[in-house]
Scaffold this active site. Structure first.
Site, short mmCIF file in Angstrom:
data_model
loop_
_atom_site.label_atom_id
_atom_site.label_comp_id
_atom_site.label_asym_id
_atom_site.label_seq_id
_atom_site.Cartn_x
_atom_site.Cartn_y
_atom_site.Cartn_z
N GLY A 10 14.12 21.05 6.37
CA GLY A 10 14.39 19.60 6.06
C GLY A 10 12.98 19.13 5.51
N GLY A 12 11.70 15.93 4.77
CA GLY A 12 11.86 14.64 4.94
C GLY A 12 10.49 13.86 5.47
N GLY A 14 10.20 13.79 9.00
CA GLY A 14 10.02 14.52 10.22
C GLY A 14 9.56 15.93 9.90
N GLU A 174 19.02 -4.90 0.28
CA GLU A 174 17.84 -4.78 -0.78
C GLU A 174 18.63 -4.62 -2.06
OE1 GLU A 174 14.19 -2.64 1.77
OE2 GLU A 174 15.55 -1.24 0.80
N GLN A 330 9.27 5.91 10.72
CA GLN A 330 8.13 6.01 11.88
C GLN A 330 8.56 6.83 12.87
OE1 GLN A 330 4.91 5.46 12.60
NE2 GLN A 330 4.93 5.20 10.39
#
Length: 440
Positions: A10, A12, A14, A174, A330
């Site tokens: 992954g 992303g 992390g 959004e 975060q």
């Protein structure tokens, strides 16, 4: 010298954080992802609505790690993990590991109705953003065509200009606010036979309020602002079915030309691959050091992990109550750095760090043009000040100086000119057209 092998699945937030934190470690890192780019997902909706282009919120993984000598990158689909043999199975081969970090993220949950996906697009990748932008822009173009040369009934044009958003979380809010402002501000002078401001933006949330992760006062403020933009918000309302004609809500058909999905998420199949204990959404229940139970060499982070951990607020004060880690950037970034530290300490024989704790800097959601809500835990506020905080945080976390500069310029131009730059439609392929209009 054979170095310990750390495999990260992954690319992303992390995975990127863990790989970067292992930059100077004496390990061999392999980063595996099915896409060749890191995506700044919090701003993906701005690509879907034409404010930004894809390259402004993404960066090639090879470019990001071009200066890191201990990493190799593979682009492939993971098909399984054999934790006994310590091997990750890919579609074109196997990759052995000594340590494994699983950061495979989430996907949208259609609650057992995957057939809805072709009618209600979710926003997960740059390809999804392109598809959604095409649907939105084509809806207005098609309505103009219907009004100008087909003499269509008003109800048919009304259906074409009805946009349904399923799910009142951050993405739904959004998208709803952006669609409302597009139709009422930015497209208002572009058409001759339709009034873009007549577009209906319908937001459905199954729970009692939108932005359920935020304090109730901020949810109320956000809903009022959406309604001031012309968005119709429906809470405690579940969408029961989706098809090419619209949605079924409370036994009543709501005709709509475009349906967008953001009603819930489920984790990747990583828990099944590892045969690990998972929660109801498929997230792996991990130990306090983010390792998988009975597999201390395997770690799950970000949206792949179910973790309840101690929390400190933005000024470092510890909360009395542990917190389930939210599915935002975060926690994933902090968890990636933490796991890298755990691995480095194990390899060098140093004492292990204390259990993971989360530095909670709060949450932000944009609710329109220069308007946002901010929950910084110590303070809650909305409006332009919250938008300034939102803009600063998101610019800061973009990868690369050029991206930060270009995004800042695009926001400034869009604010001053009330126009969107990315409005070019690609030629529609037959297969894609059939997905949008099955009767074509």
């Amino acid at each position: 010298m054979i170095l310990p092998r750390v495999v990260i699945v992954g690319g992303g937030f992390g995975g990127l954080s863990a790989a970067s934190a292992l930059r100077s470690a004496l390990v061999s890192v392999t980063l595996i992802d099915k896409r060749n780019y890191h995506l700044f997902r919090p701003m993906l909706y701005q690509v879907a609505t034409g404010l930004l282009s894809a390259d402004e919120i993404s960066s090639p993984l090879r470019s990001i790690f071009s200066g890191q000598k201990n990493i190799q990158i593979l682009f492939d689909d993971v098909t399984g993990i054999n934790s006994g043999q310590r091997v990750v199975h890919l579609s074109r081969g196997d990759v052995p590991y000594d340590y494994l970090i699983v950061a495979t993220g989430i996907q949208y949950n259609y609650f057992g109705h995957d057939e809805w996906r072709q009618f209600a697009s979710g926003l997960e990748s740059l390809d999804d953003a392109d598809i959604i932008r095409g649907k939105i822009l084509r809806a207005f173009e098609r309505a103009e065509e219907m009004a100008s040369i087909e003499g269509a009934e008003a109800e048919e044009i009304r259906r074409q200009l009805t946009f349904v958003l399923v799910g009142g979380g951050t993405v739904g809010v959004e998208m709803a606010s952006t669609l409302a402002e597009m139709s009422r501000i930015e497209l208002i002078r572009d058409f001759r036979h339709i009034d873009p401001a007549s577009a209906r933006i319908l937001l459905y949330e199954g729970g009692p309020r939108i932005l359920p992760a935020y304090p109730e006062p901020l949810s109320i403020i956000a809903q009022r602002h959406l309604e001031s933009l012309g968005v119709q918000v429906f809470t405690n309302t579940r969408v029961m079915s989706v098809d090419s004609d619209g949605v079924l809500v409370g036994g009543q058909k709501v005709p709509a030309g475009t349906v967008l999905w953001g009603a819930g998420v489920i984790a990747s199949p990583a828990g099944q691959w590892l045969r690990a204990e998972t929660d109801d959404s498929g997230k792996i229940k991990v130990e306090p050091d983010l390792s998988v139970r009975d597999h201390p060499e395997v770690f799950a982070i970000g949206d792949t992990a179910h973790l309840v951990a101690p929390v400190r607020n933005i000024v470092g004060i510890k909360s009395r109550t542990p917190m389930l880690m939210p599915g935002v950037a975060q926690p994933a970034i902090q968890e990636g750095r933490y796991v890298a530290d755990v691995i480095r300490r194990r390899l060098t024989g140093r004492a292990q760090p204390k259990s993971f704790w989360y530095w909670d800097k709060g949450e932000l959601a944009i609710v329109g043009r220069a308007y946002a809500v901010a929950d910084l835990r110590l303070a809650q506020f909305a409006g332009f000040p919250a938008w300034l905080v939102w803009a600063g945080v998101h610019i800061y976390f973009l990868i690369g100086f050029a991206n930060r500069l270009f995004v800042s310029l695009q926001w400034s131009l869009a604010f001053l000119t009330k126009r969107r730059r990315v409005r070019i439609l690609p030629e529609e392929r037959a297969s894609a057209k059939n997905l949008i209009d099955p009767e074509a």
